[in-house]
Design a protein around this motif. Structure first.
Motif, PDB file in Angstrom:
ATOM      1  N   TYR A   1       0.831  -1.208   0.000  1.00  0.00           N
ATOM      2  CA  TYR A   1       0.000   0.000   0.000  1.00  0.00           C
ATOM      3  C   TYR A   1       0.866   1.260   0.000  1.00  0.00           C
ATOM      4  O   TYR A   1       0.639   2.190  -0.800  1.00  0.00           O
ATOM      5  CB  TYR A   1      -0.921  -0.021   1.216  1.00  0.00           C
ATOM      6  CG  TYR A   1      -1.633   1.287   1.479  1.00  0.00           C
ATOM      7  CD1 TYR A   1      -2.729   1.680   0.719  1.00  0.00           C
ATOM      8  CD2 TYR A   1      -1.198   2.135   2.500  1.00  0.00           C
ATOM      9  CE1 TYR A   1      -3.383   2.876   0.956  1.00  0.00           C
ATOM     10  CE2 TYR A   1      -1.839   3.335   2.756  1.00  0.00           C
ATOM     11  CZ  TYR A   1      -2.933   3.709   1.978  1.00  0.00           C
ATOM     12  OH  TYR A   1      -3.570   4.894   2.209  1.00  0.00           O
ATOM     13  N   TYR A   2       1.865   1.306   0.859  1.00  0.00           N
ATOM     14  CA  TYR A   2       2.672   2.523   0.976  1.00  0.00           C
ATOM     15  C   TYR A   2       3.658   2.671  -0.183  1.00  0.00           C
ATOM     16  O   TYR A   2       3.989   3.788  -0.581  1.00  0.00           O
ATOM     17  CB  TYR A   2       3.395   2.551   2.321  1.00  0.00           C
ATOM     18  CG  TYR A   2       2.465   2.937   3.451  1.00  0.00           C
ATOM     19  CD1 TYR A   2       1.850   4.178   3.463  1.00  0.00           C
ATOM     20  CD2 TYR A   2       2.181   2.044   4.481  1.00  0.00           C
ATOM     21  CE1 TYR A   2       0.969   4.534   4.482  1.00  0.00           C
ATOM     22  CE2 TYR A   2       1.305   2.389   5.506  1.00  0.00           C
ATOM     23  CZ  TYR A   2       0.699   3.635   5.493  1.00  0.00           C
ATOM     24  OH  TYR A   2      -0.176   3.985   6.496  1.00  0.00           O
TER      25      TYR A   2
ATOM     26  N   LYS B   1       1.371   4.248  -2.697  1.00  0.00           N
ATOM     27  CA  LYS B   1       0.960   5.604  -2.299  1.00  0.00           C
ATOM     28  C   LYS B   1       2.102   6.595  -2.508  1.00  0.00           C
ATOM     29  O   LYS B   1       1.896   7.711  -3.016  1.00  0.00           O
ATOM     30  CB  LYS B   1       0.533   5.585  -0.831  1.00  0.00           C
ATOM     31  CG  LYS B   1       0.025   6.938  -0.306  1.00  0.00           C
ATOM     32  CD  LYS B   1      -0.381   6.818   1.151  1.00  0.00           C
ATOM     33  CE  LYS B   1      -0.915   8.144   1.678  1.00  0.00           C
ATOM     34  NZ  LYS B   1      -2.229   8.492   1.100  1.00  0.00           N
TER      35      LYS B   1
END
Length: 616
Positions: A82-83, A86
Motif C-alpha cells: 500500500y505505501y 501511495k
C-alpha cells in the motif's frame, strides 16, 4: 486633614492612569496611519508544515504487528504494498525505506530493532518524513510516543523529521497537531493497558474452566482443542537428553552429540549448546504434566517477567497428556543437571551398609541434590531393628533429631576446642566442612595411598563420616585425583553440609574441622571423622568474652552438647578396634530414593539409550 490627603492621592493616580491609556491609543492610531510603510518591512511566516506542500520529501514508512501469526504477516505485506504505491503516486515523494517490526509489542522500543534503526537513520538526516498507519502502531506507551516524536524534531532542529499518522490525520510538524497527538497517544496507552487487563482476565477464566493454554514445543505439537500430541522424531531427541543425563553424560557432550547428528530444534536449527540441552529438562510437559501460568508479567511496558509465586491464579495438572519420559527419569535427570560436580556417573545411588561395624552408614556424594535430612535419617533408622534403634537413639541422645545435654557455650582458650580436635597438627589428616564445601588436606590423601576414587559414608544417628577407597565403576564413588595426579582437595557440598549443619545445630557462619582416624586391615584402609568433636573456625564477630575467658556459641539452640557421653566414646573405640577387612569392603544395599522414585536398572537405561542412538 488626613481624609483630604487620601482623596487627593487617589485623584492623582486616576488622572495618571487615564493619561497612559490615552498615550496607548494615540500610539496605535499613529501606527495605523503608517500601515502601508510598515508593510514594506513585514515578512510573513512560512505556512504550517503539511504533507501536501510542494517540497520534495524523502519518505520512510514504519509498520508494526504485535504477533508473528499468518494474519499479521499478511498485514505487514499489505501495508508494504500500500505505501509503496501511495508514495510512488506522489510526484514530490521518494521512498527512502520501509521499516517493519514483526511480532513486537508497541509498549517499548527496546526490542523493536527496525524502529531503533529508523531513529538512527533519521538522526543522520536520511529522511524528511515518516508515515505510520496509526499512533498505536508507532507506540502504545504515551511517554515513548511523545518522546520519540520530540526526538525526531530535535535531532537536527534545522531539519526536523515529522511523522504522519494516517488514521488520525496528524502531522507532527504542524503545531495544530500537538494536542491531538497527545490525546491519541493517551488513548493508545490506555488501550494497551486495557488489553493487558483483558488478557489477564481471559487467562484467569481459561485456567478456572480447565482450558489451559498450550503451544508447540520440542517433542510435541498442539491441537486447537488444547491437546498435546507426541512428535515421534523429536521425541527421540528429548528422550536421549534425559537418559544421557541419568547415565552421567554432561550437557556439553550431549549438545556436541546432537549437533553432530544434525538433530533439529523446534525452530529447525541443528546447532546445540549446553543451555539449550538443560532447558529441555525442566519443562514438566516432557513427563506428561502441565503447569499453567508459571510466570507473570509485572510490567507490560518494560516487558518484565517473574516467577508466579501465587500473585495470580495458576494450575498444575498431572497426567495431562502422554509423556515422553517417566516422572522418575525426569526427576533424576533434573537433579543430575543441578548437582554441580556429581554427574560423572549420572544419578547417585543411595546405598546403606546393612550390618557389621559400619552398619547404618549411607554413601554420600556431597554435591548431590537428590537428598535431604529427612531422607537420610529415615533410611538410616530403617536399617536398625526396633530394639537396636531405641538403644542407639538413647545412647546418642537423639530424640526427633539430635538432642544433647544442656551445654551451650565452650571455653576455647584462644578459640581452640579441647578434646580430640585439640590434638590436630599439620601432620594430622583433617576434613573441614563449611556450608559451601568440604576440604580434605593432603595428609588425608597420603593416608589413603592417594587413591583416585573414594566413597564417603555418613551415619546421621552416630554423627560420623567414613572415607574409603572407591571403585571407578561404582555410582557412589567420587573422583579424588585427576589423571595428571593433581589431588582434589575441595568438593562442593551445599546440600550435604546443610543436612549436617541442621542435624548438629551448628551456626552457619562457622566452619568445622575434624581429625581423621585411620584404620588398616590386611591392606585395606578406612578413615573416621567424628562430627561432634570439632575444631571450630569461628566468625570473630560472634566471639565474646567473660572475665578474660574467650568463648563462642557454636549452636543455634540452647540444648546442645560439645561431645558424646563416655559410654558412646567407649562404643566408638570398640567399633574402631573391632573393624575388619570385611567391614571396610562391605557393599551397601541400594535403596529407593523417595525424592526420585523407582528407576529402571542402569543396564536397561543404557540399552534404551543405545537403541535411541541407533535410530537417529
Amino acid at each position: 486633614m488626613s481624609e483630604d490627603k487620601t482623596n487627593t492621592n487617589w485623584q492623582e493616580r486616576h488622572v495618571g492612569q487615564e493619561q497612559r491609556k490615552t498615550d496607548i491609543r494615540n500610539r496605535i492610531q499613529e501606527a495605523g496611519r503608517n500601515y502601508e510603510e510598515a508593510r514594506k518591512n513585514f515578512r510573513p511566516a512560512k505556512p504550517a508544515p503539511s504533507i501536501d506542500d510542494d517540497e520534495p520529501k524523502r519518505v520512510a514508512v514504519y509498520a508494526r504487528v504485535s504477533t508473528s501469526s499468518e494474519e499479521q504477516v499478511s498485514s505487514i505485506e499489505n501495508q508494504t504494498l500500500y505505501y509503496e504505491k501511495k508514495i510512488a503516486e506522489n510526484p514530490n515523494w521518494k521512498l527512502q525505506n520501509i521499516y517493519s517490526d514483526e511480532g513486537k509489542s508497541g509498549t517499548s522500543i527496546r526490542h523493536r530493532d527496525a524502529f531503533r534503526q529508523m531513529l538512527t537513520d533519521a538522526k543522520n538526516q536520511e529522511m524528511d518524513m515518516i508515515i505510520c498507519a496509526s499512533v498505536s502502531r508507532f507506540a502504545r506507551n504515551i511517554s515513548d510516543c511523545l518522546d520519540q516524536v520530540a526526538r525526531l524534531k530535535s535531532f537536527n532542529p534545522s531539519h526536523p523529521v515529522g511523522v504522519y499518522f494516517e488514521t488520525e490525520n496528524i502531522y507532527t510538524l504542524n503545531p495544530d497537531g500537538d494536542q491531538a497527538l497527545g490525546i491519541h497517544a493517551l488513548l493508545a496507552d490506555w488501550e494497551s493497558a486495557n488489553k493487558s487487563r483483558r488478557m489477564i482476565l481471559s487467562y484467569d477464566q481459561r485456567i478456572m474452566t480447565g482450558q489451559y493454554p498450550v503451544a508447540d514445543l520440542l517433542g510435541y505439537r498442539h491441537t486447537k482443542d488444547g491437546k498435546l500430541n507426541i512428535e515421534p522424531e523429536e521425541a527421540k531427541t528429548v528422550k536421549f537428553i534425559f537418559l544421557a543425563y541419568v547415565l552421567g553424560m554432561g550437557s556439553s557432550a550431549i549438545a556436541e552429540f546432537l549437533t553432530q547428528k544434525n538433530r533439529p530444534t523446534l525452530q529447525g536449527k541443528t546447532t546445540w549448546n549446553s543451555n539449550m540441552v538443560r532447558a529441555v529438562l525442566f519443562n514438566e510437559r516432557r513427563w506428561g504434566d502441565l503447569e499453567a501460568r508459571k510466570t507473570i508479567v509485572t510490567d507490560y511496558k518494560l516487558g518484565i517477567n517473574k516467577a508466579n509465586d501465587g500473585e495470580r491464579c495458576s494450575a498444575y495438572v498431572e497426567n495431562h497428556h502422554e509423556a515422553i519420559v517417566s516422572p522418575e527419569i525426569a526427576k533424576a535427570a533434573a537433579l543430575v543437571c543441578s548437582s554441580i560436580g556429581s554427574t560423572r556417573n549420572g544419578v547417585t545411588d543411595i546405598k546403606i551398609i546393612p550390618k557389621g561395624a559400619l552398619k547404618g552408614f549411607i554413601s554420600i556424594n556431597p554435591s548431590w541434590k537428590g537428598i535431604n535430612r529427612d531422607v537420610l535419617n529415615s533410611i538410616c533408622k530403617d536399617v536398625y531393628g526396633a530394639d537396636e534403634l531405641d538403644s542407639v537413639m538413647e545412647n546418642n541422645g537423639i530424640i526427633a533429631g539430635f538432642e544433647h545435654s544442656k551445654v551451650s557455650r565452650i571455653d576455647f582458650h584462644g578459640y581452640q576446642v579441647p578434646y580430640g580436635a585439640g590434638f590436630i597438627t599439620c601432620r594430622t589428616p583433617t576434613l573441614t566442612m563449611s556450608t559451601k564445601n568440604i576440604k580434605f588436606n593432603k595428609t588425608c590423601h597420603d593416608r589413603l595411598d592417594n587413591c583416585k576414587y573414594i566413597e564417603i559414608g555418613y551415619n546421621p544417628l552416630l554423627q560420623m563420616l567414613i572415607v574409603r577407597e572407591g571403585a571407578e565403576s561404582s555410582s557412589t564413588s567420587i573422583i579424588w585425583q585427576h589423571e595428571d595426579g593433581k589431588i582434589i582437595g575441595t568438593m562442593a557440598s551445599r546440600v550435604f553440609s546443610s543436612i549436617v549443619y541442621e542435624n548438629m545445630g551448628w551456626k552457619k557462619s562457622y566452619s568445622f574441622r575434624f581429625r581423621g582416624i585411620t584404620k588398616e586391615r590386611k591392606g585395606k584402609k578406612i578413615m573416621f571423622f567424628f562430627l561432634d568433636d570439632p575444631l571450630v573456625i569461628p566468625d570473630t564477630k560472634d566471639v565474646t568474652s567473660d572475665k578474660g575467658v574467650k568463648y563462642i556459641d557454636i549452636y543455634d539452640t540452647e540444648v546442645r552438647s560439645i561431645g558424646v557421653s563416655m559410654k558412646d566414646r567407649e562404643k566408638r573405640s570398640r567399633t574402631l578396634s573391632d573393624i575388619t577387612r570385611e567391614d571396610i569392603e562391605a557393599e551397601g544395599n541400594q535403596v529407593t530414593n523417595p525424592l526420585i522414585g523407582q528407576l529402571p536398572d542402569r543396564k536397561k537405561i543404557a540399552e534404551e539409550l543405545n537403541a535411541l542412538v541407533a535410530s537417529m
